[in-house]
Design a protein around this motif. Structure first.
Motif, PDB file in Angstrom:
ATOM      1  N   PHE A  81      10.832  25.182   9.200  1.00 17.05           N
ATOM      2  CA  PHE A  81      10.132  24.365  10.190  1.00 17.05           C
ATOM      3  C   PHE A  81       8.648  24.682  10.387  1.00 17.05           C
ATOM      4  N   PHE A  82       8.160  25.846   9.945  1.00 16.58           N
ATOM      5  CA  PHE A  82       6.788  26.223  10.281  1.00 16.58           C
ATOM      6  C   PHE A  82       5.761  25.198   9.800  1.00 16.58           C
ATOM      7  N   SER A  83       5.780  24.879   8.509  1.00 12.92           N
ATOM      8  CA  SER A  83       4.761  23.971   7.966  1.00 12.92           C
ATOM      9  C   SER A  83       4.875  22.579   8.583  1.00 12.92           C
ATOM     10  N   ARG A  84       6.101  22.143   8.894  1.00  9.81           N
ATOM     11  CA  ARG A  84       6.281  20.814   9.493  1.00  9.81           C
ATOM     12  C   ARG A  84       5.712  20.773  10.906  1.00  9.81           C
ATOM     13  N   ILE A  85       5.989  21.821  11.675  1.00 12.27           N
ATOM     14  CA  ILE A  85       5.459  21.866  13.043  1.00 12.27           C
ATOM     15  C   ILE A  85       3.944  22.000  13.015  1.00 12.27           C
ATOM     16  N   MET A  86       3.414  22.754  12.042  1.00 11.00           N
ATOM     17  CA  MET A  86       1.966  22.912  11.919  1.00 11.00           C
ATOM     18  C   MET A  86       1.285  21.567  11.670  1.00 11.00           C
ATOM     19  N   LYS A  87       1.851  20.765  10.775  1.00  9.23           N
ATOM     20  CA  LYS A  87       1.269  19.448  10.493  1.00  9.23           C
ATOM     21  C   LYS A  87       1.384  18.524  11.698  1.00  9.23           C
ATOM     22  N   TRP A  88       2.426  18.705  12.483  1.00  6.94           N
ATOM     23  CA  TRP A  88       2.648  17.848  13.648  1.00  6.94           C
ATOM     24  C   TRP A  88       1.725  18.224  14.812  1.00  6.94           C
ATOM     25  N   LEU A  89       1.645  19.505  15.120  1.00  9.29           N
ATOM     26  CA  LEU A  89       0.882  19.947  16.295  1.00  9.29           C
ATOM     27  C   LEU A  89      -0.552  20.337  15.984  1.00  9.29           C
ATOM     28  N   GLY A  90      -0.807  20.826  14.769  1.00  7.86           N
ATOM     29  CA  GLY A  90      -2.111  21.392  14.483  1.00  7.86           C
ATOM     30  C   GLY A  90      -2.127  22.867  14.875  1.00  7.86           C
ATOM     31  N   PRO A  91      -3.062  23.653  14.328  1.00  5.05           N
ATOM     32  CA  PRO A  91      -3.030  25.108  14.542  1.00  5.05           C
ATOM     33  C   PRO A  91      -3.247  25.544  15.983  1.00  5.05           C
ATOM     34  N   ARG A  92      -4.146  24.871  16.718  1.00  5.78           N
ATOM     35  CA  ARG A  92      -4.448  25.313  18.084  1.00  5.78           C
ATOM     36  C   ARG A  92      -3.275  25.072  19.031  1.00  5.78           C
ATOM     37  N   THR A  93      -2.767  23.844  19.050  1.00  5.96           N
ATOM     38  CA  THR A  93      -1.644  23.522  19.933  1.00  5.96           C
ATOM     39  C   THR A  93      -0.428  24.353  19.589  1.00  5.96           C
ATOM     40  N   MET A  94      -0.214  24.573  18.301  1.00  6.26           N
ATOM     41  CA  MET A  94       0.940  25.366  17.892  1.00  6.26           C
ATOM     42  C   MET A  94       0.798  26.804  18.367  1.00  6.26           C
ATOM     43  N   TYR A  95      -0.405  27.376  18.231  1.00  6.91           N
ATOM     44  CA  TYR A  95      -0.594  28.767  18.652  1.00  6.91           C
ATOM     45  C   TYR A  95      -0.400  28.920  20.157  1.00  6.91           C
ATOM     46  N   ILE A  96      -0.977  28.012  20.926  1.00 11.62           N
ATOM     47  CA  ILE A  96      -0.851  28.093  22.383  1.00 11.62           C
ATOM     48  C   ILE A  96       0.609  27.937  22.804  1.00 11.62           C
ATOM     49  N   THR A  97       1.316  27.013  22.164  1.00  9.52           N
ATOM     50  CA  THR A  97       2.732  26.803  22.486  1.00  9.52           C
ATOM     51  C   THR A  97       3.562  28.040  22.164  1.00  9.52           C
ATOM     52  N   CYS A  98       3.316  28.619  20.985  1.00 10.07           N
ATOM     53  CA  CYS A  98       4.074  29.804  20.576  1.00 10.07           C
ATOM     54  C   CYS A  98       3.754  31.000  21.464  1.00 10.07           C
ATOM     55  N   PHE A  99       2.479  31.159  21.812  1.00 11.47           N
ATOM     56  CA  PHE A  99       2.089  32.280  22.673  1.00 11.47           C
ATOM     57  C   PHE A  99       2.722  32.129  24.056  1.00 11.47           C
ATOM     58  N   SER A 100       2.839  30.898  24.532  1.00 11.00           N
ATOM     59  CA  SER A 100       3.436  30.652  25.845  1.00 11.00           C
ATOM     60  C   SER A 100       4.889  31.095  25.907  1.00 11.00           C
ATOM     61  N   ALA A 101       5.554  31.146  24.744  1.00 12.35           N
ATOM     62  CA  ALA A 101       6.955  31.565  24.716  1.00 12.35           C
ATOM     63  C   ALA A 101       7.129  32.996  25.199  1.00 12.35           C
ATOM     64  N   LEU A 102       6.054  33.805  25.138  1.00 15.09           N
ATOM     65  CA  LEU A 102       6.129  35.178  25.636  1.00 15.09           C
ATOM     66  C   LEU A 102       6.418  35.206  27.135  1.00 15.09           C
ATOM     67  N   LEU A 103       5.935  34.216  27.862  1.00 19.90           N
ATOM     68  CA  LEU A 103       6.212  34.141  29.303  1.00 19.90           C
ATOM     69  C   LEU A 103       7.712  34.025  29.556  1.00 19.90           C
ATOM     70  N   VAL A 104       8.383  33.282  28.695  1.00 17.86           N
ATOM     71  CA  VAL A 104       9.829  33.102  28.848  1.00 17.86           C
ATOM     72  C   VAL A 104      10.577  34.372  28.462  1.00 17.86           C
ATOM     73  N   THR A 105      10.195  34.981  27.326  1.00 18.26           N
ATOM     74  CA  THR A 105      10.936  36.150  26.845  1.00 18.26           C
ATOM     75  C   THR A 105      10.798  37.342  27.789  1.00 18.26           C
ATOM     76  N   PHE A 106       9.603  37.562  28.342  1.00 20.72           N
ATOM     77  CA  PHE A 106       9.423  38.671  29.283  1.00 20.72           C
ATOM     78  C   PHE A 106      10.138  38.379  30.612  1.00 20.72           C
ATOM     79  N   SER A 107      10.097  37.127  31.035  1.00 14.25           N
ATOM     80  CA  SER A 107      10.756  36.762  32.295  1.00 14.25           C
ATOM     81  C   SER A 107      12.274  36.850  32.193  1.00 14.25           C
ATOM     82  N   ALA A 108      12.802  36.768  30.986  1.00 12.80           N
ATOM     83  CA  ALA A 108      14.258  36.809  30.802  1.00 12.80           C
ATOM     84  C   ALA A 108      14.841  38.191  31.074  1.00 12.80           C
ATOM     85  N   PHE A 109      14.043  39.248  30.917  1.00 15.23           N
ATOM     86  CA  PHE A 109      14.570  40.604  31.109  1.00 15.23           C
ATOM     87  C   PHE A 109      15.124  40.835  32.520  1.00 15.23           C
ATOM     88  N   PRO A 110      14.347  40.574  33.585  1.00 10.12           N
ATOM     89  CA  PRO A 110      14.926  40.787  34.925  1.00 10.12           C
ATOM     90  C   PRO A 110      16.093  39.847  35.221  1.00 10.12           C
TER      91      PRO A 110
END
Length: 500
Positions: free
Chosen positions: A352-381
């Motif tokens: 899926f990486f190359s397909r999502i990259m073509k769909w979102l573009g590098p900036r939107t994809m990076y911001i979206t992926c980085f935002s996932a850290l908020l979910v993973t850290f919040s899941a611990f408590p």
């Protein structure tokens, strides 16, 4: 190498056919790259006991973590001091000799680590492992140079796959093959394995490094067009290795220009091959630190820091008792979670990486992926709260773990996006190796700090009961938000040449 900022839109609208990837070259480069995560993580299952066995702690159990932390961090600290110099050297003498030297030194240092009996020998060998892994930035440079704008996303999808595969295989090798004479009594007759109980996993990791060297020696082609000056004192390194992959016995740094992958030889190309590639000026370090590169480096470092912090907290929190803020999972269960996640991550990155990259573009994809850290850290408590309701890891806990690890897969996709910004921010092609080396140096520093800081915050939060023991997750969430503020400074498209 600068990537045209309109490439993604053009390829989506005109359906331009992607250039076929040079699969064998990509495979060899990925094999060399796989050595870093395996060698950095293979010691994790047994390093604490290894430290105890050296006697450096004097029997004081409280000192084990202190000395083990030195050994774990030494790898990335040593890597960060050499990675830029490996990159600069590859700009001068070519990529191939640098990539061939790394696995040889890595294998030797892994054998030394497993053979050691004293703490200081362990520390020196660990530093050597990090130093020889400093050429990891050169692998990313080669990936950039053998691809173009139509297939670079497809090639970059493999980079996080190699890292996730390595951090899954490394602990697996270390845990399965440590103390073999105790695990398999029939091997107790082999006195060497009795006296050196941690040699076998280190030797296996070392053999993997030697395998990558042999594959690279036989099949890796030089891609750099730049010839070093005859007065260069390090020219002998280039002459140590000849490029036999073309079927000819020609020196690595010959007068021939490499043909671009995906191109077809023509009559003009034969005359062109006889000419020497123009030598671009090597850029000093102070001129290399342009605004686009600094922004890309800062984002790359932030992602690596938080990712490594997450990797350190996860097994610590999962193994901690429920009453102290964890899940009370056994090492076997934690290994199962990480193993399934590693396989799942590898498949999704490839598909899926190359397909999502073509769909979102590098900036939107990076911001979206980085935002996932908020979910993973919040899941611990949330996981700990769910466990406390029943006093055990019930079905809801496991569902939440699956949810958390799915988002963690998205985090890894961010690496491919930010790699594009880093390589495109190089002032010219001559400085591409130094640019990737500088990027890997900052990432190594971040990876050295991340585990120590996050695990210390975890212990401090539990001991002082900060926010019910959840203070560490608030800190990581705040840092993730700061990283998002930095991420939005990336341009919509990768850097244009006029910006650099």
């Amino acid at each position: 190498m600068h990537i045209d900022p309109q490439d993604y839109e053009e390829h989506s609208s005109h359906k331009e056919k992607a250039t076929p990837l040079p699969k064998m070259q990509i495979f060899i480069i990925m094999l060399v790259m796989l050595a870093e995560p395996i060698s950095s993580t293979v010691i994790y299952p047994f390093v604490n006991q290894f430290v105890r066995d050296t006697g450096i702690t004097g029997g004081d159990e409280r000192k084990v973590g202190h000395y083990a932390g030195f050994i774990e961090s030494a790898f990335f600290l040593a890597e960060c001091t050499t990675v830029f110099h490996w990159g600069r050297l590859s700009d001068r003498i070519g990529r191939r000799p640098v990539l061939l030297l790394g696995p040889i030194g890595l294998a030797a240092s892994l054998f030394t680590f497993g053979f050691s009996n004293s703490f200081w020998t362990l520390l020196i060998a660990r530093c050597a492992q990090g130093a020889f892994n400093g050429n990891i930035g050169v692998t990313k440079t080669m990936v950039t140079e053998i691809t173009d704008s139509t297939n670079i996303a497809q090639a970059y999808a493999w980079l996080p796959v190699m890292w996730s595969s390595g951090i899954t295989l490394g602990p697996l090798i270390g845990g399965l093959f440590a103390q073999p004479a105790r695990r398999w009594p029939q091997l107790s007759n082999i006195k060497f394995l009795v006296h050196h109980p941690y040699f076998l996993p280190c030797a296996i990791a070392g053999m993997l490094a030697l395998t990558s060297f042999l594959m690279a020696y036989m099949g890796l082609k030089e891609v750099s067009k730049f010839r070093t000056s005859k007065s260069c004192r390090l020219i002998f390194l280039a002459n140590l290795f000849y490029d036999y992959s073309s079927g000819e016995e020609s020196p690595l740094l010959s007068n021939d220009l490499p043909r671009k992958y995906g191109s077809h030889p023509t009559e003009d190309s034969s005359s062109e091959i006889s000419t020497l590639a123009p030598i671009e000026k090597e850029i000093p370090l102070k001129d290399l630190l342009t605004r686009p590169l600094l922004i890309a480096l800062a984002n790359h470092a932030f992602l690596a820091f938080l990712d490594q912090a997450h990797q350190a907290i996860l097994p610590l929190m999962y193994s901690t008792s429920i009453s102290l803020g964890g899940l009370s999972l056994r090492p076997r269960d934690i290994g199962l979670v990480m193993g399934v996640w590693g396989a799942f991550n590898a498949v999704l990155q490839i598909v899926f990486f190359s397909r999502i990259m073509k769909w979102l573009g590098p900036r939107t994809m990076y911001i979206t992926c980085f935002s996932a850290l908020l979910v993973t850290f919040s899941a611990f408590p949330v996981l700990n709260m769910l466990s406390k309701t029943t006093g055990s890891t019930n079905a809801m806990v496991w569902i939440t773990i699956c949810f958390q690890m799915t988002f963690y897969v998205a985090v890894f996709m961010g690496y491919g996006s930010i790699f594009m910004y880093v390589t495109a921010s190089a002032p010219n092609k001559r400085s591409l190796g130094a640019t990737n080396g500088l990027s890997q140096m900052t990432v190594s520093i971040a990876r050295a700090i991340g585990p120590a800081l996050s695990t210390s915050l975890f212990s401090y939060s539990v001991q002082k009961n900060i926010l019910g023991g959840y203070g560490v997750y608030l800190c990581m969430t705040v840092l993730s938000l700061l990283g998002l503020l930095l991420a939005v400074r990336l341009p919509e498209h990768v850097w244009e040449e006029k910006e650099v």
